[in-house]
Structure formats: structure tokens, C-alpha cells
Design a protein around this motif. Sequence first.
Motif, mmCIF file in Angstrom:
data_model
loop_
_atom_site.group_PDB
_atom_site.id
_atom_site.type_symbol
_atom_site.label_atom_id
_atom_site.label_comp_id
_atom_site.label_asym_id
_atom_site.label_seq_id
_atom_site.Cartn_x
_atom_site.Cartn_y
_atom_site.Cartn_z
ATOM 1 N N VAL A 81 44.193 74.110 90.895
ATOM 2 C CA VAL A 81 44.492 75.304 91.693
ATOM 3 C C VAL A 81 43.222 76.145 91.838
ATOM 4 O O VAL A 81 42.905 76.648 92.927
ATOM 5 N N ALA A 82 42.471 76.279 90.739
ATOM 6 C CA ALA A 82 41.215 77.026 90.779
ATOM 7 C C ALA A 82 40.212 76.359 91.710
ATOM 8 O O ALA A 82 39.447 77.031 92.416
ATOM 9 N N ALA A 83 40.201 75.013 91.708
ATOM 10 C CA ALA A 83 39.284 74.284 92.588
ATOM 11 C C ALA A 83 39.548 74.628 94.052
ATOM 12 O O ALA A 83 38.611 74.774 94.848
ATOM 13 N N LEU A 84 40.812 74.774 94.397
ATOM 14 C CA LEU A 84 41.158 75.121 95.768
ATOM 15 C C LEU A 84 40.595 76.498 96.139
ATOM 16 O O LEU A 84 40.160 76.720 97.271
ATOM 17 N N GLY A 85 40.582 77.406 95.153
ATOM 18 C CA GLY A 85 39.996 78.721 95.407
ATOM 19 C C GLY A 85 38.512 78.639 95.693
ATOM 20 O O GLY A 85 37.996 79.325 96.592
ATOM 21 N N ALA A 86 37.789 77.789 94.946
ATOM 22 C CA ALA A 86 36.357 77.627 95.202
ATOM 23 C C ALA A 86 36.125 76.951 96.550
ATOM 24 O O ALA A 86 35.207 77.325 97.293
ATOM 25 N N LEU A 87 36.950 75.967 96.875
ATOM 26 C CA LEU A 87 36.795 75.268 98.152
ATOM 27 C C LEU A 87 37.091 76.194 99.336
ATOM 28 O O LEU A 87 36.542 76.006 100.423
ATOM 29 N N HIS A 88 37.942 77.187 99.123
ATOM 30 C CA HIS A 88 38.190 78.177 100.174
ATOM 31 C C HIS A 88 36.903 78.916 100.525
ATOM 32 O O HIS A 88 36.626 79.195 101.713
ATOM 33 N N SER A 276 49.341 71.864 108.105
ATOM 34 C CA SER A 276 49.199 73.253 107.662
ATOM 35 C C SER A 276 47.990 73.328 106.755
ATOM 36 O O SER A 276 47.807 72.470 105.887
ATOM 37 N N ASN A 277 47.161 74.321 106.973
ATOM 38 C CA ASN A 277 45.995 74.475 106.098
ATOM 39 C C ASN A 277 45.654 75.940 105.897
ATOM 40 O O ASN A 277 44.637 76.426 106.392
ATOM 41 N N PRO A 278 46.492 76.671 105.150
ATOM 42 C CA PRO A 278 46.234 78.101 104.947
ATOM 43 C C PRO A 278 45.058 78.393 104.029
ATOM 44 O O PRO A 278 44.588 79.530 103.982
ATOM 45 N N VAL A 279 44.574 77.381 103.297
ATOM 46 C CA VAL A 279 43.496 77.629 102.336
ATOM 47 C C VAL A 279 42.225 76.875 102.720
ATOM 48 O O VAL A 279 41.146 77.452 102.791
ATOM 49 N N ILE A 280 42.341 75.565 102.974
ATOM 50 C CA ILE A 280 41.178 74.771 103.380
ATOM 51 C C ILE A 280 41.598 73.824 104.496
ATOM 52 O O ILE A 280 42.782 73.558 104.700
ATOM 53 N N SER A 281 40.622 73.283 105.192
ATOM 54 C CA SER A 281 40.881 72.409 106.334
ATOM 55 C C SER A 281 41.226 70.998 105.890
ATOM 56 O O SER A 281 41.028 70.613 104.727
ATOM 57 N N ALA A 282 41.702 70.209 106.848
ATOM 58 C CA ALA A 282 42.003 68.806 106.571
ATOM 59 C C ALA A 282 40.744 68.060 106.148
ATOM 60 O O ALA A 282 40.782 67.207 105.247
ATOM 61 N N ALA A 283 39.616 68.360 106.775
ATOM 62 C CA ALA A 283 38.374 67.660 106.453
ATOM 63 C C ALA A 283 37.939 67.935 105.013
ATOM 64 O O ALA A 283 37.519 67.022 104.287
ATOM 65 N N LEU A 284 38.033 69.194 104.589
ATOM 66 C CA LEU A 284 37.637 69.519 103.222
ATOM 67 C C LEU A 284 38.668 68.986 102.229
ATOM 68 O O LEU A 284 38.306 68.579 101.113
ATOM 69 N N THR A 285 39.933 68.961 102.618
ATOM 70 C CA THR A 285 40.955 68.366 101.751
ATOM 71 C C THR A 285 40.678 66.881 101.560
ATOM 72 O O THR A 285 40.882 66.340 100.466
ATOM 73 N N GLN A 286 40.208 66.214 102.611
ATOM 74 C CA GLN A 286 39.846 64.805 102.499
ATOM 75 C C GLN A 286 38.745 64.622 101.460
ATOM 76 O O GLN A 286 38.784 63.672 100.656
ATOM 77 N N GLN A 287 37.783 65.529 101.435
ATOM 78 C CA GLN A 287 36.742 65.449 100.402
ATOM 79 C C GLN A 287 37.334 65.692 99.014
ATOM 80 O O GLN A 287 36.973 65.023 98.047
ATOM 81 N N MET A 288 38.245 66.647 98.921
ATOM 82 C CA MET A 288 38.899 66.943 97.641
ATOM 83 C C MET A 288 39.579 65.704 97.073
ATOM 84 O O MET A 288 39.552 65.467 95.855
ATOM 85 N N LEU A 289 40.172 64.902 97.965
ATOM 86 C CA LEU A 289 40.951 63.740 97.537
ATOM 87 C C LEU A 289 40.170 62.437 97.667
ATOM 88 O O LEU A 289 40.751 61.361 97.725
ATOM 89 N N THR A 290 38.856 62.542 97.690
ATOM 90 C CA THR A 290 37.980 61.366 97.701
ATOM 91 C C THR A 290 37.256 61.288 96.361
ATOM 92 O O THR A 290 36.702 62.291 95.907
#
Length: 579
Positions: A81-88, A276-290
Motif C-alpha cells: 500500500v505504501a509502495a502505491l503512495g510512492a508510485l503516485h 480505473s486508475n485513481p492512484v497510478i496509470s495502467a502503464a505504471l501498474t504494469q511496472q509494479m507487477l513486473t
Amino acid sequence: MRVHPLALVLPLLFASGARADALDDIIKAEMTMRQIPGLSLAIIENGKIVRAQGYGVTEKGGKTPVSPHTLFQAGSVSKPVAALGALHLVEQGKLGLDEDVNTRLLTWKVPDSALTAEQKVTLRRLLSHNAGLTVHGFPGYASNAPLPTVVQVLNGEQPANTAPIRVDMVPGSKVRYSGGGYTVMQQMVADVSGQAYPDYMRDAVLTPLGMQESSYVQPPPAERARLNASGHLADRSLVAGRWHVYPEMAAAGLWTNASDLARFAIGVQQSLAGTSNPVISAALTQQMLTPQIENAGLGVFLHGSGSAQRFSHGGRDEGFDTLLTAFSRTGQGAVIMINANDNSRMMDRLTDAIGRAYRWPDADYAVLRKHPAIKIDARALGRYTGRYELANNSIGTFDVQGGRLRSIYDGLPDETFVPVGARRFHSTSRNCELAFAVDAQGEVTGVVVTTKDKTSTAPRIGPLMHTLKARTDPKPARTRSVQALLADIARGGSALANSDFATPGIKSNFGTQAIGELANVKSLTFLHEQAVAGRAIERHGSKVDSILAFHVSGIQPERTVLVYLTVDGLFADFDLVDD
């Protein structure tokens, strides 16, 4: 452990009520066996929470039931959850994944050294645990103890109770889990955002994802604390003060419930899908899950591929355990939170059962093989009890409870095995067989464990202490040498380095750290000596020839110390164990 007997019927049950009843049976049976006071559950299906339920009570012996709104500490599940805050902040262009974090840190800096001359500590490396930083995790602080600032934690200054967070290997060289790295990230996020960390996370992540009942505020304010469950230790005793406080908020400080963590997982799934991407984009989410390095993504650990890829994280705070696991693309997942520290495979059994019920892509539908049990008298059954070396420096225990052979974790039963042949036992809950080996004198020397995935051999370390009778110490001088060396290990430093009783391996691995708990040892009482030559037990680079067992006084609770000796009689290692 892969299969619970009740889980076998779950694929046949499609009605939600029937499915829920079957899961209820499994969850309640597991909680009873492991004496878990309370549990919070959320199940995700088709990108929605289809089940949110509480089980048990908020405190052992209490009457307040756990509800879907009861709050638990997430432990290390605070990190994704904290990682998502930094990625924002990355999404906003205020942070870069691959820039030196010292360019953004204002209040504190990562100390430079020869190790960081070429490779820098970056946010990408912090989030994927390969920044080369120290401090694995944090024990937290008693509710009435003085609390350090984040900078004091980073510097290891009083009243911080952990070492300084420093680079001690080249950043980017390998994965090594570091809560310390997430504390560096916490300070950087606060510096860049200009907000107190809990406020930033509330505004940037928790509120946008609908996690309205969650908070990083430490300690929790009184109005929220009314919803908190109380934590329980491995022996199921209550945590003093009900819970610990964690100023290391990003690493371990999230108060939440299973439903809110499920909302986080759904937010990641929807962001990846672009719906839906209220915090980060699909592209950055793809990096998160790579995978960034090995199986570490950005804030999560990744398993499987394609539609079977899932992102997961486990967590532990003092008295609380959490597991979050969700599939990246199928809109499925589950969160389990308990108000106890449990070292068994209960969480695995529960997620296996959920996977069967909801037809997860990687669920194991192997049919539980049936083996007719044979009769065996209690005396013969007792031969197989004892401690076994399941892996290097990993001990498993078998005992007889209720007339059956059971594996034991933290003094509680975890799995039941029934006799099916000569020295052969089969689990009642998964396809796992034990085949015990004996020597020419009929003494059990080890066990071969065969499961669907692998076969492994576990040598027997020795008997359980409660099965032994008092006996005379055959070598009092040796016992005095053991106690003196334990005192040297307690102090650390040159005393151990100069010992003629310690192996080079234990000098090397314990010479730079002090194990303060051993300083409380007042006396050792000899209990047993087990010859283990030829059983392939090795500690700190030395083959073990015999294992001594002593009752220890002075440590609370009182325990047994196992001392591993080489053929030359040198001290190779020790373990403090219950029983």
C-alpha cells in the motif's frame, strides 16, 4: 500443506451459501486447532468483494465478536500500500524510479560510501528490496514506551530499538528484504509531499481506493482504537498493552481490515486493466507487477504468469499476521488477517480452500488419496516423536496428541498423520507421506517426506524433552564450558573470537553480534545427549556429531537449549526451543 479434507467437496458447490458454509467449516476448524482468537476475511471475485466476514473474538477470552469493520495491524502488508503512495508521486513527476534518492531526501540522507560510488539507492530498488540496505524488520514499541522519530530510526539512535539503516552491499546486486528501505522511502515521501506521512497516504491512496477504515496514524487515536483487535503471541498470550506502536509506518504501521486491503488489491487489478486508475496509470501498474529482480515487483512479490500471475505479500506485527494474495488479471483474490502470530501452514490451507471454492487459475484439485489406516499401539507410536531437521537450521516437531501422530508448531497441533504401513504415515489433510528410517538398534534416525512436488529427508535431532526422565550429567565440565560459551555469545566480540571451544563458523557468524537474551541464562541442567553422526546435520560449516539438550533457567519463559557439537567436541551452534 495443500489440501484440507473439507476442501475436496468445494469444487462441487456453486451456490454461494453452500460454498460459504463449507469455507466456514474449514476456517472454524483451523482456528480451533490453532487457537486463533479472531480472523478477518475478504474474498474477491470478478473484481468485487463477494465475501467480507469476521470470525471469533477481538481478544482471547472476550465476548466482542470480530466484524468486517474490526481493525487489525497489517504488518508488512503495509508495504505494498505504501509502495502505491510512492508510485503516485512518480506518476506526478515528483519522484523518479531510477534517480538517487538523496536528490529528493531533505530531512535525512543515505550515507555515502564506496558501495554507493557507482550504484545508487533508488526508489525502484527500495520498492523491490535490492537497494543494499540493512534492517529486515521492526519489533515495534510497547504502547507506553517512548517513540523515536523516523530520523532516529534511520540513524539507530535512542529510543530506536533497531540498528542504523545503512548500505552494506552494492545497491542492485541482489534481493534482500529490507523494512529499513521502506523507512527511507517513508521519509522521502514525507519530504517530497510536504505532508505528514499518514496524511499523505490518506489523501493519495486510502481515500481514492475507498479504504475509509484504514490509517497509518501511529499510535492509533482513541476514537479509532475502539475498533482495534488485540494482538496475541505465538503462545496465544496477550500482547502487553494489546498492540505495539510502529513509527516505521510504511514498513509496518497500517491499521486496516481484510475488506480495505481487498479494495487495495481491486484498485491494482482495475488500474492494470485500465478500467480505473485513481492512484497510478495502467502503464505504471504494469511496472509494479513486473519482476524487477527475481520475483520482486514494486511493493509486491509475483508468482506465476499470464492469467495465473498473482501478486502477494505477507505481514507480521507483534500479535498480528496478514496474508494478501490476488491475481493480476482475473479479478480474484483473498485477504486473511488474524490477531495472533501463527507459524504453522494454516494460512496456506485457508488460501488453498478458497482457491478451490472460487476456481482460481492455479488451484490444486488433486484428489486426496485414501490409505486404510492400521493399528499401532501408543508405545510404538511414541518412537516417532521428536525434533527433525526439515532444512538447514529449520526444525520440525512430531508429538502424539489424542492418540495420533501430529506435527506441532508453537506447541499447537498443525497436521495429523495416520499409520498406513511399516513405519509409514499419511497426512489426513493433504497428499503427504512420512517414511521413518531406523538404525540397527531400532532407533528412529530420520524421516523421508514425500509430497506431490518433492521428496526430502529430515534427520532426527532428538527426543522431545517431556518424554525424558531426569538423569545425571555425565560431563559437568563440558556443561560449564557450554554455559561459558553462551555467555560469550551473549556479549559478542573478542570473547567468542578467542574461544577454544567454538568452531570457526560460529565465531565468524556470531562474533559481530550480541544475543542479549543469552545474558539472562543462570544455569543449565543436563537432559539428554543424542548421537547423530552420519545423519548429515551441518551447522555453520561443520558436521554435527552429537546434540546436547539442557534445561535453561533465567530466560522467561524457561526453555531448552540444544547444543550442536562436532566430532572433536567443538560447539557448532545452538537453538533455544520450547518444551
